[in-house]
Design an enzyme around this catalytic site. Structure first.
Site, PDB file in Angstrom:
ATOM      1  N   CYS A  18       0.693  -1.222   0.085  1.00 46.35           N
ATOM      2  CA  CYS A  18      -0.009   0.045   0.207  1.00 46.35           C
ATOM      3  C   CYS A  18       0.866   1.241   0.033  1.00 46.35           C
ATOM      4  CB  CYS A  18      -0.910   0.052   1.106  1.00 46.35           C
ATOM      5  SG  CYS A  18       0.135  -0.222   2.832  1.00 46.35           S
TER       6      CYS A  18
HETATM    7  C1  LIG Z   1       0.473  -4.748   3.372  1.00 46.06           C
HETATM    8  S1  LIG Z   1       1.513  -6.270   3.290  1.00 46.06           S
HETATM    9  C2  LIG Z   1       0.574  -7.607   3.756  1.00 46.06           C
HETATM   10  C3  LIG Z   1       0.234  -7.651   5.191  1.00 46.06           C
HETATM   11  C4  LIG Z   1      -0.767  -8.882   5.474  1.00 46.06           C
HETATM   12  N1  LIG Z   1      -2.031  -8.823   4.726  1.00 46.06           N
HETATM   13  C5  LIG Z   1      -0.936  -9.217   6.997  1.00 46.06           C
HETATM   14  O1  LIG Z   1      -1.909  -8.955   7.430  1.00 46.06           O
HETATM   15  O2  LIG Z   1      -0.108  -9.458   7.719  1.00 46.06           O
HETATM   16  C6  LIG Z   1       1.984  -6.596   1.741  1.00 46.06           C
HETATM   17  C7  LIG Z   1       2.833  -7.578   1.628  1.00 46.06           C
HETATM   18  O3  LIG Z   1       3.162  -7.953   0.060  1.00 46.06           O
HETATM   19  C8  LIG Z   1       4.467  -8.444  -0.121  1.00 46.06           C
HETATM   20  N2  LIG Z   1       4.642  -8.347  -1.653  1.00 46.06           N
HETATM   21  C9  LIG Z   1       5.391  -7.394  -2.141  1.00 46.06           C
HETATM   22  N3  LIG Z   1       5.423  -7.531  -3.460  1.00 46.06           N
HETATM   23  C10 LIG Z   1       5.096  -8.898  -3.529  1.00 46.06           C
HETATM   24  C11 LIG Z   1       5.282  -9.611  -4.776  1.00 46.06           C
HETATM   25  N4  LIG Z   1       5.430  -9.069  -5.996  1.00 46.06           N
HETATM   26  N5  LIG Z   1       4.848 -10.992  -4.860  1.00 46.06           N
HETATM   27  C12 LIG Z   1       4.378 -11.341  -3.462  1.00 46.06           C
HETATM   28  N6  LIG Z   1       4.116 -10.547  -2.245  1.00 46.06           N
HETATM   29  C13 LIG Z   1       4.635  -9.439  -2.305  1.00 46.06           C
HETATM   30  C14 LIG Z   1       5.330  -7.797   0.662  1.00 46.06           C
HETATM   31  O4  LIG Z   1       6.362  -8.380   1.042  1.00 46.06           O
HETATM   32  C15 LIG Z   1       4.119  -7.436   2.008  1.00 46.06           C
HETATM   33  O5  LIG Z   1       4.670  -8.409   3.033  1.00 46.06           O
END
Ligand SMILES: C[S@@+](CC[C@H](N)C(=O)[O-])C[C@H]1O[C@@H](n2cnc3c(N)ncnc32)[C@H](O)[C@@H]1O
Length: 476
Positions: free
Chosen positions: A85
């Site tokens: 985000c």
């Molecule tokens: C906002 S956090 C999500 C938090 C989660 N929903 C929770 O409640 O703990 C977004 C996550 O997306 C992961 N992310 C970012 N780019 C990504 C990608 N291309 N593929 C997979 N995961 C990714 C990041 O490492 C991060 O941990």
């Protein structure tokens, strides 16, 4: 119990899934089927919590990773997820950064990660989808490919879900998304997030039940009983510290403020932390010695801090004990100027208030000690209070914790405290160093809020047994 299977995309340290794991309705409960995450440490956290067979480590934009998800997740019942985000955020550089930085964010590939989420929804066609994001997404606009017309991202996501055969309308509302405040669901923290719940059955989507609207849980409820933690105070390059001149000018006042804080703490120590009383006793002796020298002497202050650090380190040995969670309940280092600022600030105040002469929190020493550019960063320091929920816990805590100063102890929150303020269960263990832990914790959907969302979905399934249940059972 019937297991309703979840696929958690962008799972981070697992806040969303941890909440769903606690949701119940009659004989229905969720089971984490697979979690996708790119970050190494977050994957470790998930693997240790749910088993490594449930974690897919990889980049959602890679076809090989998508193929694996499609292969492993046929028949999954709910896809949940919050694509990163940063670019939609109401805080940080997205709002206050330089023009170049904002332009860079505008073209950031993370802006389009939600499209990969939707692609997997299209291919797996689960009965339910839950999309979560920061509140800033409500106002965030993007150019649509064809017309180059600006459209709200949130509306685009809803439109796309509708085009894939999902119903997004919220029960009793004109809207297709909801803005939830985690404090309303029993999290001791104010955190506003948007969610879209969508289903394939043309049923209006439920609103999670707000269990705590008139009785918010407070910081005191969540962390007051934890053992006291004292910060190590850094002495390197102390002479170069910004506003050290003010510290010199207000030398006795600053030291007194710190000593008063320490003295106060001795009234709240747990029985197993009696060492803190001894520490304070010895520190006072030393302090009496240097206090009599009216003028600031860098050497004397160095010696005083070194002595304090030595006492804290000695205490550390006694504090670790057997409990592995102690490892995440450790304070980061702070410099002496900040420790003095933390000591002088009133609970519940922030730097914008203590720098403003017409405010009752105005404090001339704090005003002069403040080391940041006032035009841009007025509210950099925030000291929380026991009797309120916390401000939104941020992943930025990995950089510094100045917006999260402990109500009583002269330091910022530990990762363990941040996790409890996010409503993680107290046995939830995050892997990686302190920064990695703060990132996972700050990024998470508060489990208590997720639990309420999960409860609402299970109730919808339960209330619509004839329409929904067959689909869920059929695919088992
Ligand atoms: C906002 S956090 C999500 C938090 C989660 N929903 C929770 O409640 O703990 C977004 C996550 O997306 C992961 N992310 C970012 N780019 C990504 C990608 N291309 N593929 C997979 N995961 C990714 C990041 O490492 C991060 O941990």
């Amino acid at each position: 119990m019937t297991k309703v299977k979840i696929l958690d995309l962008f799972a981070g340290g697992g806040g969303f899934s941890a909440g769903f794991a606690n949701s119940r309705n009659s004989d229905l409960e969720f089971e984490l089927h697979r979690a996708l995450e790119i970050n190494e440490e977050a994957c470790l956290t998930l693997e240790n919590r749910y088993g490594s067979h449930r974690v897919i480590k990889g980049d959602i934009t890679k076809q090989s990773v998508k193929d694996r998800i499609l292969n492993d997740c046929k028949g999954v019942d709910v896809i949940i997820g919050g694509p990163p985000c940063q670019t939609f955020s109401l805080a940080g550089p997205a709002r206050s950064g330089s023009i170049e930085m904002r332009e860079q964010l505008r073209n950031d590939p993370r802006n389009t990660l939600y499209k990969h989420f939707l692609e997997l929804v299209e291919k797996l066609k689960p009965p339910f989808v839950v999309f979560e994001n920061v509140e800033g997404m409500v106002s965030k606009k993007v150019e649509t490919d064809l017309s180059q017309k600006q459209e709200k991202v949130i509306e685009l996501v809803c439109d796309e879900l509708e085009a894939l055969g999902y119903h997004t309308k919220v029960d009793g509302q004109d809207r297709r998304y909801q803005v939830l405040n985690s404090a309303d669901y029993g999290t001791p923290q104010v955190r506003k997030r948007i969610i879209i719940i969508a289903n394939r059955f043309n049923i209006d989507n439920p609103m999670p039940i707000q269990s705590h609207v008139s009785n918010y849980r407070t910081i005191g409820d969540a962390i007051k009983d934890l053992p006291i933690r004292l910060p190590i105070i850094s002495t390197s390059r102390m002479e170069k510290l910004k506003n050290i001149e003010t510290l010199k000018k207000y030398y006795p006042v600053s030291l007194d403020a710190f000593m008063d804080r320490m003295e106060d703490l001795t009234f709240h120590v747990h029985s197993e932390q009696q060492g803190i009383k001894e520490l304070n006793y010895q520190l006072k002796d030393f302090y009496e010695n240097i206090k009599t020298r009216k003028n600031y002497k860098i050497n004397a202050l160095h010696n005083f801090i070194n002595f304090y650090n030595l006492l804290v380190e000695k205490l550390e040995i006694n504090r670790f004990g057997e409990n592995p969670f102690n490892l995440s309940h450790q304070s980061r280092e702070h410099n002496f100027r900040d420790v003095v600022i933390f000591s002088l600030m009133k609970q519940g105040s922030n730097s914008a208030r203590f720098m403003n002469p017409i405010n009752e929190d105005y404090d001339i020493v704090l005003d002069e000690l403040y080391p940041y550019a006032r035009s841009k960063h007025k509210d950099t320091y925030v000291k929380h209070s026991w009797d309120r929920p916390s401000n939104t816990i941020l992943a930025h805590m990995e950089k510094d914790g100045l917006k999260f100063i402990h109500p009583e102890q002269p330091r910022t929150f530990t990762p363990y405290e941040a996790a409890l303020l996010q409503s993680f269960p107290d046995d939830y263990r995050f892997y990686g160093g302190r920064n990695a832990q703060f990132r996972q914790i700050g990024n998470a959907v508060p489990p208590k809020m997720a639990e309420a969302i999960g409860n609402a979905i299970l109730k919808t399934i339960s209330d619509n047994r004839n329409i929904i249940r067959p689909e869920i059972i059929e695919v088992k």
